[in-house]
Scaffold this active site. Structure first.
Site, PDB file in Angstrom:
ATOM      1  N   GLU A   1      59.358  25.610  15.277  1.00  0.00           N
ATOM      2  CA  GLU A   1      58.876  25.415  13.903  1.00  0.00           C
ATOM      3  C   GLU A   1      59.230  24.027  13.366  1.00  0.00           C
ATOM      4  OE1 GLU A   1      58.642  28.527  11.067  1.00  0.00           O
ATOM      5  OE2 GLU A   1      59.091  30.081  12.539  1.00  0.00           O
TER       6      GLU A   1
ATOM      7  N   THR B   1      60.682  20.231  15.324  1.00  0.00           N
ATOM      8  CA  THR B   1      61.905  19.726  15.931  1.00  0.00           C
ATOM      9  C   THR B   1      62.774  19.002  14.910  1.00  0.00           C
ATOM     10  OG1 THR B   1      60.896  17.605  16.488  1.00  0.00           O
ATOM     11  CG2 THR B   1      60.688  19.378  18.121  1.00  0.00           C
TER      12      THR B   1
ATOM     13  N   THR C   1      50.832  26.380  18.994  1.00  0.00           N
ATOM     14  CA  THR C   1      51.237  25.425  20.017  1.00  0.00           C
ATOM     15  C   THR C   1      50.397  25.558  21.282  1.00  0.00           C
ATOM     16  OG1 THR C   1      53.487  25.514  19.156  1.00  0.00           O
ATOM     17  CG2 THR C   1      53.201  24.599  21.351  1.00  0.00           C
ATOM     18  N   GLU C   2      50.078  24.414  21.879  1.00  0.00           N
ATOM     19  CA  GLU C   2      49.324  24.364  23.122  1.00  0.00           C
ATOM     20  C   GLU C   2      50.060  23.514  24.145  1.00  0.00           C
ATOM     21  OE1 GLU C   2      45.319  23.098  22.519  1.00  0.00           O
ATOM     22  OE2 GLU C   2      44.858  24.695  21.076  1.00  0.00           O
TER      23      GLU C   2
ATOM     24  N   GLN D   1      83.986  26.977  23.009  1.00  0.00           N
ATOM     25  CA  GLN D   1      85.214  26.285  23.391  1.00  0.00           C
ATOM     26  C   GLN D   1      86.450  27.071  22.956  1.00  0.00           C
ATOM     27  OE1 GLN D   1      85.004  23.573  25.190  1.00  0.00           O
ATOM     28  NE2 GLN D   1      87.193  23.129  25.389  1.00  0.00           N
TER      29      GLN D   1
END
Length: 387
Positions: free
Chosen positions: A371, A373, A131-132, A344
């Site tokens: 890894e 979306t 990723t960049e 909750q």
């Protein structure tokens, strides 16, 4: 693996592994999880314990220092760790499926002999620099470059959100980089091995994250980083295709981790609902609470079935891209939904960070992002359906 659910249990070797990791998670990981989360510290002592158990070598052959197991064994370990501490689980997942696995899948014999024994032992960790700042889901937008000069690759660029990239035991980062331009004008992307000690390579200060606070995550800078030409991992120009294969496998592992998180929320909620009394009786006796927990259990069970199915297809050598995407989609959403419901159920206590459900609430969101979306998984499933 789906047949194991139908018959009510796992084969002995898998079940023994599951129980061993579950005991480790309960007695070693859980007692220090809140402390490391609060201090944002990497749990070196826990990682050393996992290394001693051979968890980092689970899917690798014994000739490379591995345990001779398979990817499903890794997934079972990730599920048990994910129940109590996602930071620890992602350290193992990234170290194996993103760090060591590319070398095992695509490396030369010399690369495997040099790097796999130390990574399989857990003495060292490897990271995957994909990723960049401008290339996340659109990994084809990679801007980091690698040019040959005198028998060396000269790498320049930046990576971000890279797990296991800045620890004291990080020895290697596999980097995707543009190494040329194809005849059709598209980028030629390759993968290159960069030892962490290489001059010009910098792991920048760690991120201040919402969750996974005990996981090591850094932006990386490459400034005229020079490594030998033979550090090319796999065929030149196949980096994009190879990382897609690695991500397909990794999604099964992330689904297993997510299933653990979802189940951990169930377990904590059942325990709390039996102990916590309101208006003269345990809150679990109220149908509203019981039904909420029942839905949580159904989500966890569905997620487990999905990743078992994807792992079975992968290990049988069948196409598994769609099954992996479905597993990652279903399991990550189960983790996030269960974390919300568990918080909750716990009421005010669920908002306190020392409670496991609070950590799951903060940790689980990234499972729907990392890894691939949720939207990417939906896109992949749609493509596999011919849409």
């Amino acid at each position: 693996m789906t047949e194991y659910l139908a018959t009510g249990g796992l084969p002995d070797e898998y079940e023994q592994l599951r129980k061993t990791v579950a005991d480790f998670a309960r007695t070693v990981v859980a007692p220090v999880a809140a402390e490391h989360d609060a201090a944002h510290t990497f749990p070196y002592e826990v990682v050393a314990g996992m290394a001693d158990m051979g968890l980092f070598g689970l899917p690798f052959p014994e000739e490379y220092g591995g345990m001779g197991g398979d990817y499903f064994a890794l997934c079972l370990a990730l599920e048990e760790l994910g129940k109590v501490d996602q930071s620890v689980a992602i350290t193992l997942e990234a170290g194996v499926s993103l760090g060591a696995m590319p070398i095992y899948r695509f490396g030369t014999d010399a690369q495997k002999e040099e790097w796999l024994p130390q990574l399989a032992s857990g003495r060292n960790l490897a990271a995957f620099g994909l990723t960049e700042p401008g290339a996340g889901s659109d990994a084809g937008g990679t801007k980091t470059t690698a040019k040959l000069d005198g028998g060396e690759w000269v790498i320049n660029g930046n990576k971000q959100f890279i797990t296991n990239s800045g620890t004291d035991i990080t020895s290697l980062v596999t980097v995707t980089a543009v190494t040329g331009v194809r005849d059709n004008g598209k980028k030629e992307i390759s993968t290159i091995l960069v030892p962490a000690s290489t001059p010009g390579f910098t792991a920048e200060p760690a991120y201040n994250k919402v969750g996974w606070n005990a996981s090591d995550t850094h932006p990386l800078t490459f400034a005229d980083v020079r490594v030998p030409e033979e550090n090319l991992l796999g065929e030149r120009g196949r980096g994009y295709a190879n990382f897609l294969r690695i991500l397909d496998e990794g999604r099964i592992a992330i689904a297993a981790l997510s299933t653990g998180a979802a189940q951990g929320c169930v377990d904590e909620s059942v325990k709390y609902a039996k102990e916590r009394e309101a208006f003269g009786s345990p809150i679990g006796s109220n149908q509203a609470i019981a039904f909420k927990i029942a839905r949580m259990e159904a989500r966890a069970h569905t997620a487990r079935t999905a990743y078992y199915d994807a792992a079975a297809a992968m290990l049988a050598g069948r196409p598994f891209k769609k099954q992996a995407a479905i597993a990652k989609l279903v399991a990550s959403e189960a983790a996030m939904d269960n974390a919300r419901d568990a918080t909750q159920i716990h009421g005010g206590y669920g908002f306190m960070n020392e409670y496991a459900v609070a950590r799951h609430y903060r940790d689980s969101k990234i499972l729907e992002i990392g890894e691939g979306t949720t939207e990417v998984q939906l896109m992949l499933v749609g493509r596999e359906l011919g849409l």
